[in-house]
Structures are given as structure tokens and as C-alpha cells.
Design a protein around this motif. Structure first.
Motif, PDB file in Angstrom:
ATOM      1  N   GLU A  65       0.833  -1.209   0.000  1.00 30.43           N
ATOM      2  CA  GLU A  65       0.000   0.000   0.000  1.00 30.43           C
ATOM      3  C   GLU A  65       0.869   1.260   0.000  1.00 30.43           C
ATOM      4  OE1 GLU A  65      -3.918  -1.697   2.387  1.00 30.43           O
ATOM      5  OE2 GLU A  65      -2.196  -0.960   3.533  1.00 30.43           O
ATOM      6  N   ARG A  66       1.903   1.271   0.830  1.00 30.45           N
ATOM      7  CA  ARG A  66       2.778   2.440   0.892  1.00 30.45           C
ATOM      8  C   ARG A  66       3.575   2.580  -0.407  1.00 30.45           C
ATOM      9  NH1 ARG A  66       3.379   7.254   3.799  1.00 30.45           N
ATOM     10  NH2 ARG A  66       2.501   6.139   5.538  1.00 30.45           N
ATOM     11  N   ASN A  67       3.959   1.470  -0.998  1.00 23.76           N
ATOM     12  CA  ASN A  67       4.680   1.517  -2.264  1.00 23.76           C
ATOM     13  C   ASN A  67       3.789   2.090  -3.372  1.00 23.76           C
ATOM     14  OD1 ASN A  67       7.250   0.886  -3.542  1.00 23.76           O
ATOM     15  ND2 ASN A  67       6.074  -0.603  -4.733  1.00 23.76           N
ATOM     16  N   ALA A  68       2.512   1.729  -3.351  1.00 21.49           N
ATOM     17  CA  ALA A  68       1.562   2.294  -4.320  1.00 21.49           C
ATOM     18  C   ALA A  68       1.430   3.799  -4.122  1.00 21.49           C
ATOM     19  CB  ALA A  68       0.207   1.609  -4.196  1.00 21.49           C
ATOM     20  N   MET A  69       1.453   4.249  -2.861  1.00 16.62           N
ATOM     21  CA  MET A  69       1.408   5.689  -2.578  1.00 16.62           C
ATOM     22  C   MET A  69       2.640   6.386  -3.158  1.00 16.62           C
ATOM     23  SD  MET A  69       0.021   5.708   1.361  1.00 16.62           S
ATOM     24  CE  MET A  69       0.323   7.454   1.566  1.00 16.62           C
TER      25      MET A  69
END
Length: 99
Positions: A65-69
Motif C-alpha cells: 500500500e505504501r509503495n503504491a502511494m
């Protein structure tokens, strides 16, 4: 969420290894740090034309999720940095620290 670490190995196009490292240090690292990632180290394997690094995240979101952000962020888009211009192959492995 638990801490997640990825060992990333990038095979870089011939003649672009130093350019890649320079852009990674100047553009990618600051944004990763700003978004809560930590960098565990980075190495160059000149014989194989590879760049190897450790990136971790521990926070309220999953690593994914953080990588997608990171990828969706305006700052990342403003870099104008397409990894395909530099990288021939990537190998991302989720690893667990034992020592």
C-alpha cells in the motif's frame, strides 16, 4: 503493520550504472524517506552491471500500500524518471532479517 524489507536487484543498461545511482540517490531516496521508508544500504556490482539495495517499511499501511502511494505521488511523477530507460531487469524479494 510489521516491518517489511525488500532486497532489490536491478540489472542496469550498459553504460548507465553511474547515471542510475546518481538519480536514485538524488531523487528516489529522498522521496522514499519522506514517505516513511528506510534504506538499509545500497551496493553496485560492476561486474554484473547491477545495483542492489534494501528498502523497508513499517507503519500503518502494508509495504504494498505504501509503495503504491510512492508511485502515485505527484513528486514521483514529477521526476520524469522511467525505470525502463535504465533497467533491463528487476528482482524484488521480500526478506526477513535474522542477524
Amino acid at each position: 503493520m510489521a516491518r517489511t524489507t525488500q532486497l532489490r536487484t536491478y540489472t542496469v543498461r550498459n553504460g548507465l550504472l553511474d547515471d542510475w545511482v546518481q538519480r536514485w540517490k538524488a531523487e528516489i531516496v529522498p522521496l522514499r524517506l519522506e514517505l516513511g521508508f528506510t534504506i538499509g544500504g545500497a551496493w553496485v556490482d560492476r561486474e554484473r552491471n547491477q545495483f542492489v539495495w534494501l528498502v523497508s517499511y513499517e507503519g500503518p499501511e502494508t509495504f504494498a500500500e505504501r509503495n503504491a502511494m510512492y508511485w502515485a505521488s505527484p513528486a514521483r511523477k514529477a521526476m520524469g524518471l522511467d525505470p525502463d530507460d535504465y533497467l533491463v531487469r528487476t528482482d524484488d524479494r521480500t526478506v526477513e532479517e535474522r542477524y
